[in-house]
Scaffold this motif. Sequence first.
Motif, PDB file in Angstrom:
ATOM      1  N   TYR A 160       0.853  -1.192   0.000  1.00 36.79           N
ATOM      2  CA  TYR A 160       0.000   0.000   0.000  1.00 36.79           C
ATOM      3  C   TYR A 160       0.886   1.238   0.000  1.00 36.79           C
ATOM      4  O   TYR A 160       2.092   1.153   0.183  1.00 36.79           O
ATOM      5  CB  TYR A 160      -0.941   0.001   1.205  1.00 36.79           C
ATOM      6  CG  TYR A 160      -0.258  -0.054   2.545  1.00 36.79           C
ATOM      7  CD1 TYR A 160       0.041   1.112   3.242  1.00 36.79           C
ATOM      8  CD2 TYR A 160       0.107  -1.274   3.112  1.00 36.79           C
ATOM      9  CE1 TYR A 160       0.691   1.067   4.468  1.00 36.79           C
ATOM     10  CE2 TYR A 160       0.746  -1.329   4.335  1.00 36.79           C
ATOM     11  CZ  TYR A 160       1.034  -0.160   5.001  1.00 36.79           C
ATOM     12  OH  TYR A 160       1.684  -0.205   6.215  1.00 36.79           O
ATOM     13  N   ASP A 161       0.258   2.377  -0.232  1.00 35.72           N
ATOM     14  CA  ASP A 161       0.985   3.641  -0.284  1.00 35.72           C
ATOM     15  C   ASP A 161       0.589   4.531   0.896  1.00 35.72           C
ATOM     16  O   ASP A 161      -0.551   4.494   1.364  1.00 35.72           O
ATOM     17  CB  ASP A 161       0.672   4.393  -1.585  1.00 35.72           C
ATOM     18  CG  ASP A 161       1.216   3.681  -2.815  1.00 35.72           C
ATOM     19  OD1 ASP A 161       2.270   3.026  -2.700  1.00 35.72           O
ATOM     20  OD2 ASP A 161       0.584   3.774  -3.882  1.00 35.72           O
ATOM     21  N   TYR A 209       0.295   8.465   1.701  1.00 41.37           N
ATOM     22  CA  TYR A 209       0.201   9.733   0.984  1.00 41.37           C
ATOM     23  C   TYR A 209       0.537  10.909   1.891  1.00 41.37           C
ATOM     24  O   TYR A 209       0.195  10.922   3.075  1.00 41.37           O
ATOM     25  CB  TYR A 209      -1.218   9.921   0.427  1.00 41.37           C
ATOM     26  CG  TYR A 209      -1.525   8.933  -0.663  1.00 41.37           C
ATOM     27  CD1 TYR A 209      -1.199   9.211  -1.984  1.00 41.37           C
ATOM     28  CD2 TYR A 209      -2.116   7.712  -0.365  1.00 41.37           C
ATOM     29  CE1 TYR A 209      -1.462   8.289  -2.991  1.00 41.37           C
ATOM     30  CE2 TYR A 209      -2.385   6.781  -1.363  1.00 41.37           C
ATOM     31  CZ  TYR A 209      -2.051   7.081  -2.665  1.00 41.37           C
ATOM     32  OH  TYR A 209      -2.294   6.164  -3.653  1.00 41.37           O
ATOM     33  N   VAL A 255       2.583  10.423  -3.164  1.00 38.90           N
ATOM     34  CA  VAL A 255       3.077   9.257  -2.436  1.00 38.90           C
ATOM     35  C   VAL A 255       4.318   9.670  -1.642  1.00 38.90           C
ATOM     36  O   VAL A 255       5.308  10.122  -2.208  1.00 38.90           O
ATOM     37  CB  VAL A 255       3.382   8.083  -3.381  1.00 38.90           C
ATOM     38  CG1 VAL A 255       4.030   6.923  -2.617  1.00 38.90           C
ATOM     39  CG2 VAL A 255       2.114   7.608  -4.066  1.00 38.90           C
ATOM     40  N   GLU A 294       6.157   4.100  -0.124  1.00 41.51           N
ATOM     41  CA  GLU A 294       5.530   2.883  -0.630  1.00 41.51           C
ATOM     42  C   GLU A 294       5.852   1.742   0.328  1.00 41.51           C
ATOM     43  O   GLU A 294       7.009   1.580   0.708  1.00 41.51           O
ATOM     44  CB  GLU A 294       6.044   2.527  -2.022  1.00 41.51           C
ATOM     45  CG  GLU A 294       5.690   3.526  -3.084  1.00 41.51           C
ATOM     46  CD  GLU A 294       6.256   3.152  -4.443  1.00 41.51           C
ATOM     47  OE1 GLU A 294       7.204   2.336  -4.513  1.00 41.51           O
ATOM     48  OE2 GLU A 294       5.743   3.677  -5.438  1.00 41.51           O
TER      49      GLU A 294
END
Length: 152
Positions: A129-130, A132, A143, A146
Motif C-alpha cells: 500500500y501507499d 500519501y 506518495v 511505498e
Amino acid sequence: MRRRSFIAMAASVLALPGRATLAGPAKMTVYKDPNCGCCHEWSKAMAAAGFSVDARDTEDLAAVKARRGVPADLEGCHTAVVEKYYLEGHVPLEAVQRLLRERPRLRGLAVPGMPSGSLGMGDDPTASYDVYAIPSETGAPYVFMEVRPSKG
C-alpha cells in the motif's frame, strides 16, 4: 560567571544529536471509534515505539477529519495528531518517524481505507500500500512512502 557557564552548557546539550529524546516522548492524540480493535492495535504499536499516546473515543470522527482537512478520498480508520501533523489511518511507524525527522511542509500523512497487513491490521508479509502526503498549501497529495513486500 556561573550564569554564562550554565547557558553555554545548556546550549551545547541542545546541539547534541538525539536531543529530541531529552524532551521526552512525542505526544500523540488518537481519535477513534470506541468499538474499533484495529485502531486500538495501531495506538498500542505507537505507544510501544515510544510515543505518549492519548486515545480518545469519539462517535463523530467525520468532524475530526473535517477540522484537520483530511481529503475524503484519503480517509482511513482513525485520525491521530502528533505535533503539527495529522496521521490518517494505518500510517506505518517508519513513515511517522520520517515525518518527524524531516519535518516537511505537510498537513499530514494518510493511508486510505484499511489495507490488510498495515500497522494494526494483522501481520501480512505480502502487504502492499501507499502512504500519501497532504501538502500544507496548494498541491495534490502525493506518495510519501511505498510499503511493499520485502524480497527475501
